[in-house]
Write a protein that holds these residues in place. Structure first.
Motif, PDB file in Angstrom:
ATOM      1  N   ILE A  32       0.858  -1.180   0.000  1.00  0.00           N
ATOM      2  CA  ILE A  32       0.000   0.000   0.000  1.00  0.00           C
ATOM      3  C   ILE A  32       0.899   1.236   0.000  1.00  0.00           C
ATOM      4  CG2 ILE A  32      -1.802   1.252   1.246  1.00  0.00           C
ATOM      5  CD1 ILE A  32      -2.404  -1.495   2.633  1.00  0.00           C
ATOM      6  N   ARG A  33       0.591   2.164  -0.885  1.00  0.00           N
ATOM      7  CA  ARG A  33       1.350   3.413  -0.946  1.00  0.00           C
ATOM      8  C   ARG A  33       0.414   4.548  -0.526  1.00  0.00           C
ATOM      9  NH1 ARG A  33       6.017   2.283  -3.913  1.00  0.00           N
ATOM     10  NH2 ARG A  33       6.453   4.473  -4.388  1.00  0.00           N
ATOM     11  N   ALA A  34       0.668   5.100   0.635  1.00  0.00           N
ATOM     12  CA  ALA A  34      -0.143   6.180   1.187  1.00  0.00           C
ATOM     13  C   ALA A  34       0.572   7.509   0.947  1.00  0.00           C
ATOM     14  CB  ALA A  34      -0.384   5.965   2.678  1.00  0.00           C
ATOM     15  N   TYR A  35      -0.024   8.377   0.104  1.00  0.00           N
ATOM     16  CA  TYR A  35       0.584   9.659  -0.240  1.00  0.00           C
ATOM     17  C   TYR A  35       0.165  10.723   0.777  1.00  0.00           C
ATOM     18  CZ  TYR A  35       1.744   7.387  -4.637  1.00  0.00           C
ATOM     19  OH  TYR A  35       2.246   6.526  -5.577  1.00  0.00           O
ATOM     20  N   VAL A  36       1.165  11.374   1.334  1.00  0.00           N
ATOM     21  CA  VAL A  36       0.920  12.365   2.382  1.00  0.00           C
ATOM     22  C   VAL A  36       0.562  13.709   1.746  1.00  0.00           C
ATOM     23  CG1 VAL A  36       1.881  13.510   4.419  1.00  0.00           C
ATOM     24  CG2 VAL A  36       2.585  11.161   3.843  1.00  0.00           C
ATOM     25  N   GLU A  37      -0.382  14.400   2.350  1.00  0.00           N
ATOM     26  CA  GLU A  37      -0.756  15.721   1.837  1.00  0.00           C
ATOM     27  C   GLU A  37       0.446  16.655   1.867  1.00  0.00           C
ATOM     28  OE1 GLU A  37      -4.032  17.051   4.130  1.00  0.00           O
ATOM     29  OE2 GLU A  37      -5.508  15.786   3.095  1.00  0.00           O
ATOM     30  N   LEU A  38       0.550  17.500   0.847  1.00  0.00           N
ATOM     31  CA  LEU A  38       1.693  18.401   0.732  1.00  0.00           C
ATOM     32  C   LEU A  38       1.759  19.400   1.888  1.00  0.00           C
ATOM     33  CD1 LEU A  38       1.546  19.128  -3.120  1.00  0.00           C
ATOM     34  CD2 LEU A  38       3.180  17.675  -1.920  1.00  0.00           C
ATOM     35  N   THR A  39       0.612  19.672   2.488  1.00  0.00           N
ATOM     36  CA  THR A  39       0.573  20.666   3.567  1.00  0.00           C
ATOM     37  C   THR A  39       0.912  20.072   4.928  1.00  0.00           C
ATOM     38  OG1 THR A  39      -1.803  20.241   3.825  1.00  0.00           O
ATOM     39  CG2 THR A  39      -1.146  22.057   2.363  1.00  0.00           C
ATOM     40  N   ALA A  40       1.136  18.768   5.012  1.00  0.00           N
ATOM     41  CA  ALA A  40       1.394  18.136   6.308  1.00  0.00           C
ATOM     42  C   ALA A  40       2.778  18.525   6.818  1.00  0.00           C
ATOM     43  CB  ALA A  40       1.286  16.620   6.171  1.00  0.00           C
ATOM     44  N   ASP A  71      10.659  10.011   1.321  1.00  0.00           N
ATOM     45  CA  ASP A  71      10.415  11.440   1.118  1.00  0.00           C
ATOM     46  C   ASP A  71      10.369  11.750  -0.376  1.00  0.00           C
ATOM     47  OD1 ASP A  71      13.110  12.534   0.109  1.00  0.00           O
ATOM     48  OD2 ASP A  71      13.697  11.382   1.875  1.00  0.00           O
ATOM     49  N   ARG A  72       9.778  12.882  -0.702  1.00  0.00           N
ATOM     50  CA  ARG A  72       9.523  13.198  -2.105  1.00  0.00           C
ATOM     51  C   ARG A  72      10.801  13.492  -2.877  1.00  0.00           C
ATOM     52  NH1 ARG A  72       6.516  19.079  -1.795  1.00  0.00           N
ATOM     53  NH2 ARG A  72       7.992  20.138  -0.398  1.00  0.00           N
ATOM     54  N   LEU A  94       6.042  16.124  -6.183  1.00  0.00           N
ATOM     55  CA  LEU A  94       5.680  14.814  -5.662  1.00  0.00           C
ATOM     56  C   LEU A  94       5.332  14.889  -4.181  1.00  0.00           C
ATOM     57  CD1 LEU A  94       8.404  12.557  -7.355  1.00  0.00           C
ATOM     58  CD2 LEU A  94       6.114  13.146  -8.176  1.00  0.00           C
ATOM     59  N   ASN A  95       4.644  13.891  -3.704  1.00  0.00           N
ATOM     60  CA  ASN A  95       4.252  13.784  -2.303  1.00  0.00           C
ATOM     61  C   ASN A  95       5.243  12.891  -1.545  1.00  0.00           C
ATOM     62  OD1 ASN A  95       1.672  14.034  -4.011  1.00  0.00           O
ATOM     63  ND2 ASN A  95       0.914  14.564  -1.982  1.00  0.00           N
ATOM     64  N   ASP A  96       5.419  13.199  -0.272  1.00  0.00           N
ATOM     65  CA  ASP A  96       6.033  12.211   0.610  1.00  0.00           C
ATOM     66  C   ASP A  96       5.049  11.043   0.720  1.00  0.00           C
ATOM     67  OD1 ASP A  96       8.289  13.813   1.227  1.00  0.00           O
ATOM     68  OD2 ASP A  96       7.075  14.959   2.663  1.00  0.00           O
ATOM     69  N   LEU A  97       5.554   9.871   0.973  1.00  0.00           N
ATOM     70  CA  LEU A  97       4.634   8.731   1.063  1.00  0.00           C
ATOM     71  C   LEU A  97       5.147   7.687   2.036  1.00  0.00           C
ATOM     72  CD1 LEU A  97       5.747   6.027  -0.717  1.00  0.00           C
ATOM     73  CD2 LEU A  97       5.381   7.626  -2.578  1.00  0.00           C
ATOM     74  N   PHE A  98       4.198   6.866   2.491  1.00  0.00           N
ATOM     75  CA  PHE A  98       4.506   5.714   3.329  1.00  0.00           C
ATOM     76  C   PHE A  98       4.160   4.446   2.544  1.00  0.00           C
ATOM     77  CE2 PHE A  98       3.770   9.041   6.507  1.00  0.00           C
ATOM     78  CZ  PHE A  98       4.880   8.874   7.328  1.00  0.00           C
TER      79      PHE A  98
END
Length: 297
Positions: A61-69, A94-95, A122-126
């Motif tokens: 699963i790739r969870a994309y973090v909001e850019l504003t986080a 990290d992005r 790009l977004n940071d992601l988990f």
């Protein structure tokens, strides 16, 4: 049972094979065709299952973090992800690293993305892995409900389609194999029935002089087993030889990281043992059907 008696039953069983030549040929041929089809499906399904297992292992699963986080919010999200039931591991990407990987993966064409380094879109992601591939969908739903998660992607849809295809293949193969097994047992039963009819007077004389039911039945039982064993030889040889050739041909010409055929050994040995066992079972069952219906002693 004495050794001499057992040898006598074996000789009689062999003689019975020649008493109805064309029917014997037909029954052995039906066993051969049935076992060949079973063997092909076994080799195909075992390799598909291996491929499915490798695909399952790669499901994540790739969870994309909001850019504003903020960094604190990302750390809180990381802890929340680890606390989700059935989550096995969580990895942060990290992005900046994501952009670097993208540029490298594109080779020479990646140079056109160099300008994005100043304003990385790009977004940071988990990256989250579930304890079991079947739990990926449920875990993804929980991840989607967390704060600061922009979107969630995972490959479960592809896996579900592959599973559906595999199940359809298994059912179709099972129906076909059962039909062929029934045909083979029917032909073996009829072949032995003709032998019993041809030897009816001999059987009656044997009964009059004191032969037991078991003594009379054993040669026909051996005959059925021989039908199955002989019918298993050709498909085993063809499938082992054919799979060995195909395995070498495939590996020499196609180097695909995501598709890897099962090794020739012990796969072909396992399939050969299964086919031999099915052949003997079909022969035994066909002979028992014949004796129960037509050998009234």
């Amino acid at each position: 049972m004495k050794g001499s008696t057992l040898l006598r039953h074996g000789r009689e069983g062999l003689k019975n094979l020649g008493r109805n030549g064309w029917m014997t040929f037909a029954s052995i041929s039906s066993v051969t065709i049935m076992l060949f089809v079973v063997g092909v499906f076994l080799l195909l399904l075992l390799n598909i299952n291996e491929f499915m297992s490798s695909v399952e292992d790669d499901v994540e699963i790739r969870a994309y973090v909001e850019l504003t986080a903020s960094a604190e919010e990302q750390e809180e999200l990381y802890e929340e992800l680890q606390d989700i039931h059935h989550v096995e591991g969580v990895t942060y990407l990290d992005r900046d690293q994501g952009l670097e990987d993208l540029i490298e993966s594109l080779g020479d064409q990646g140079e056109s993305f160099e300008s994005l380094r100043d304003e990385n879109p790009l977004n940071d992601l988990f990256v989250i892995s579930a304890e079991e591939p079947q739990q990926t969908g449920a875990v993804a739903e929980e991840v989607e409900g967390l704060q600061n998660v922009e979107r969630v992607d995972y490959g479960q849809q592809v896996v579900d389609q592959l599973f559906t295809f595999t199940n359809i293949l298994r059912i179709a193969g099972l129906v076909l194999v059962l039909g062929l097994m029934f045909t083979a047992m029917f032909l073996i039963s009829n072949t032995i029935k003709l032998t019993i009819i041809a030897r009816r007077k001999e059987i009656q004389i044997m009964k009059l002089v004191g032969a037991t039911n078991g003594f009379i039945r054993w040669p026909f039982f051996v005959e059925g087993i021989l039908h199955g064993m002989i019918g298993a030889i050709l498909p085993i040889v063809v499938l082992v030889t054919g799979y060995t050739y195909f395995y070498d041909f495939f590996n020499d010409r196609f180097q695909l990281a995501f598709i890897e055929l099962l090794s020739v050994y012990p796969l072909t040995i396992i399939v050969a043992v299964i086919l031999a066992g099915i052949g003997v079972f079909v022969g035994m069952w066909g002979s028992m059907m014949s004796m129960r219906k037509f050998l009234k002693v």
